[in-house]
Design a protein around this motif. Structure first.
Motif, short mmCIF file in Angstrom:
data_model
loop_
_atom_site.label_atom_id
_atom_site.label_comp_id
_atom_site.label_asym_id
_atom_site.label_seq_id
_atom_site.Cartn_x
_atom_site.Cartn_y
_atom_site.Cartn_z
N GLU A 210 0.84 -1.19 0.00
CA GLU A 210 0.00 0.00 0.00
C GLU A 210 0.88 1.24 0.00
O GLU A 210 1.88 1.31 0.71
N ILE A 211 0.51 2.22 -0.84
CA ILE A 211 1.19 3.51 -0.85
C ILE A 211 0.14 4.60 -0.70
O ILE A 211 -0.62 4.87 -1.63
N GLU A 212 0.06 5.16 0.48
CA GLU A 212 -0.88 6.24 0.78
C GLU A 212 -2.31 5.86 0.36
O GLU A 212 -3.01 6.63 -0.29
N GLY A 213 -2.70 4.66 0.74
CA GLY A 213 -4.07 4.22 0.49
C GLY A 213 -4.30 3.62 -0.88
O GLY A 213 -5.42 3.18 -1.19
N ILE A 214 -3.27 3.58 -1.71
CA ILE A 214 -3.38 3.00 -3.06
C ILE A 214 -2.64 1.65 -3.08
O ILE A 214 -1.52 1.54 -2.60
N HIS A 215 -3.29 0.65 -3.63
CA HIS A 215 -2.68 -0.68 -3.73
C HIS A 215 -1.71 -0.68 -4.91
O HIS A 215 -2.12 -0.60 -6.06
N TYR A 216 -0.43 -0.74 -4.61
CA TYR A 216 0.61 -0.73 -5.64
C TYR A 216 1.10 -2.15 -5.89
O TYR A 216 1.55 -2.85 -4.98
N LEU A 217 1.03 -2.57 -7.17
CA LEU A 217 1.45 -3.91 -7.55
C LEU A 217 2.42 -3.83 -8.73
O LEU A 217 2.16 -3.11 -9.70
N ASN A 218 3.53 -4.56 -8.62
CA ASN A 218 4.48 -4.63 -9.72
C ASN A 218 4.81 -6.10 -9.95
O ASN A 218 5.17 -6.81 -9.01
N SER A 219 4.67 -6.54 -11.20
CA SER A 219 4.83 -7.96 -11.50
C SER A 219 6.29 -8.43 -11.59
O SER A 219 6.55 -9.62 -11.75
N GLY A 220 7.23 -7.51 -11.50
CA GLY A 220 8.65 -7.90 -11.54
C GLY A 220 9.12 -8.13 -12.96
O GLY A 220 8.87 -7.31 -13.85
N ASP A 221 9.80 -9.25 -13.23
CA ASP A 221 10.34 -9.49 -14.56
C ASP A 221 10.66 -10.98 -14.73
O ASP A 221 10.59 -11.76 -13.78
N TRP A 222 11.00 -11.35 -15.99
CA TRP A 222 11.44 -12.71 -16.30
C TRP A 222 12.83 -12.68 -16.91
O TRP A 222 13.11 -13.29 -17.93
N VAL A 223 13.69 -11.90 -16.24
CA VAL A 223 15.10 -11.82 -16.58
C VAL A 223 15.92 -12.21 -15.36
O VAL A 223 16.83 -13.02 -15.45
N GLU A 224 15.55 -11.66 -14.22
CA GLU A 224 16.24 -11.97 -12.97
C GLU A 224 15.28 -12.50 -11.91
O GLU A 224 15.45 -13.60 -11.41
N THR A 225 14.28 -11.70 -11.57
CA THR A 225 13.37 -12.06 -10.48
C THR A 225 12.53 -13.29 -10.82
O THR A 225 12.27 -14.12 -9.96
N MET A 226 12.08 -13.39 -12.06
CA MET A 226 11.18 -14.45 -12.53
C MET A 226 9.95 -14.54 -11.63
O MET A 226 9.76 -15.49 -10.88
N SER A 227 9.12 -13.51 -11.73
CA SER A 227 7.95 -13.40 -10.87
C SER A 227 6.71 -13.01 -11.67
O SER A 227 6.81 -12.52 -12.79
N ALA A 228 5.55 -13.25 -11.07
CA ALA A 228 4.28 -12.90 -11.70
C ALA A 228 3.28 -12.54 -10.62
O ALA A 228 3.42 -12.94 -9.45
N LEU A 229 2.28 -11.77 -11.00
CA LEU A 229 1.18 -11.44 -10.11
C LEU A 229 0.00 -12.36 -10.42
O LEU A 229 -0.26 -12.67 -11.58
N ALA A 230 -0.70 -12.80 -9.39
CA ALA A 230 -1.87 -13.66 -9.59
C ALA A 230 -2.99 -13.22 -8.67
O ALA A 230 -2.77 -12.93 -7.49
N GLU A 231 -4.20 -13.17 -9.22
CA GLU A 231 -5.39 -12.80 -8.44
C GLU A 231 -6.31 -14.01 -8.39
O GLU A 231 -6.64 -14.60 -9.42
N ASP A 232 -6.73 -14.39 -7.18
CA ASP A 232 -7.67 -15.50 -7.06
C ASP A 232 -9.09 -15.00 -7.30
O ASP A 232 -9.31 -13.80 -7.54
N HIS A 233 -10.05 -15.89 -7.23
CA HIS A 233 -11.43 -15.53 -7.54
C HIS A 233 -12.12 -14.78 -6.40
O HIS A 233 -13.29 -14.41 -6.51
N GLU A 234 -11.39 -14.56 -5.30
CA GLU A 234 -11.92 -13.75 -4.20
C GLU A 234 -11.36 -12.33 -4.24
O GLU A 234 -11.64 -11.52 -3.37
N GLY A 235 -10.53 -12.04 -5.24
CA GLY A 235 -9.97 -10.70 -5.39
C GLY A 235 -8.68 -10.47 -4.65
O GLY A 235 -8.23 -9.32 -4.53
N ASN A 236 -8.06 -11.53 -4.15
CA ASN A 236 -6.78 -11.40 -3.43
C ASN A 236 -5.61 -11.54 -4.40
O ASN A 236 -5.59 -12.43 -5.24
N TRP A 237 -4.63 -10.65 -4.25
CA TRP A 237 -3.45 -10.65 -5.11
C TRP A 237 -2.25 -11.24 -4.39
O TRP A 237 -2.09 -11.06 -3.18
#
Length: 294
Positions: A210-237
């Motif tokens: 959270e940044i000042e009440g805003i949900h900040y999401l960054n998916s990273g990369d597939w060069v070093e971090t090798m990460s992804a964002l996923a949201e379930d069907h309940e809206g959780n990231w």
């Protein structure tokens, strides 16, 4: 283990470069299903392809996997342009069946609105001083080349992977200051657009906070971090890291599901056929190769 999500977001794959983890992301996408797949920019690295990059079969396999997701699972795919694949500007916007190519998008889920953008539009260096951006790209490319050399010797000595470029970025005060400012400005943009959150990529730094009440999401990369964002069907990231995935457990679940329902569709390469003997050595590089680069 949850393997079916409502939405999965990946960014900064940089296909066409030596450092792109094309095999790893294809393997990742084989393990998970989703209703929506968002490719949030810099999927193809047009900058490197113009200079010294090469397009390989493993890069094509990434798009083959996307097409299978559309065909077999009815996945809706959104490809948002980034600064390295800005050649897409010539065809934007474009809709082909369940594939949509566009600049950015508003994503709504469980009463919340997220502005999704690659993030380079908020990078004044990339936007206004393009020649400096190219110069920075050359420097980063060299740093990642050096990173591969260092990890080659670490791998031989049985040492774990070490991200030299991430270490340098963490130590350089100006880089840390830039990232903090970048994230803050993105949060402001989300608020200005009347959104509850913002989802981006670009800076190769995965984040969920959270940044000042805003949900900040960054998916990273597939060069070093090798990460992804996923949201379930309940809206959780959540952030999923390739290095933390228990592939054996997922494969066991898939095999069990196959025997429970023999009529259930099993996609190609998802499990090993019972008659196949897996003593063949792959012609491709090892999936766990220590070489990392952008």
């Amino acid at each position: 283990m949850k393997t079916h999500f409502k939405t999965i977001i990946v960014s900064d794959v940089h296909l066409g470069t030596k450092g792109s983890k094309a095999k790893e992301i294809v393997r990742f996408l084989k393990q998970y299903r989703c209703d929506n797949l968002i490719l949030n920019g810099d999927i193809i690295d047009g900058w490197q392809l113009k200079k010294s990059g090469t397009w390989k079969r493993k890069h094509t396999r990434f798009f083959n996997r996307i097409l299978k997701m559309i065909e077999n699972h009815d996945t809706q795919v959104f490809y948002l342009r980034g600064n390295h694949d800005d050649f897409l500007d010539q065809i934007l916007p474009l809709q082909i069946g369940k594939l949509s190519i566009q600049t950015d998008m508003i994503y709504e889920s469980k009463g919340k609105k997220y502005f999704i953008t690659h993030g380079d539009i908020f990078d004044s260096i990339t936007t206004n001083l393009r020649w400096i951006a190219y110069l920075g790209d050359i420097g980063y490319t060299f740093l990642l080349w050096l990173n591969r050399v260092v990890n080659h010797y670490r791998f031989k000595r049985g040492l774990p992977y070490f991200s030299l470029s991430q270490y340098v970025k963490a130590k350089v005060k100006s880089a840390v200051s830039y990232i903090d400012q970048y994230e803050t400005e993105l949060a402001k943009m989300a608020r200005a657009k009347g959104c509850d959150g913002i989802i981006c990529g670009h800076i190769h730094k995965a984040e969920n906070r959270e940044i000042e009440g805003i949900h900040y999401l960054n998916s990273g990369d597939w060069v070093e971090t090798m990460s992804a964002l996923a949201e379930d069907h309940e809206g959780n990231w959540q952030l999923i890291y390739y290095s933390e995935i228990d592939f054996k457990s997922i494969q066991t679940d898939q095999i069990g599901s196959f025997f429970e329902d023999p009529k259930k569709e099993v996609e190609e390469d998802s499990i090993i056929p019972l008659r196949q003997v897996s003593f063949r050595s792959s012609q491709d590089d090892d999936l766990n190769s220590p070489a990392f680069r952008s």
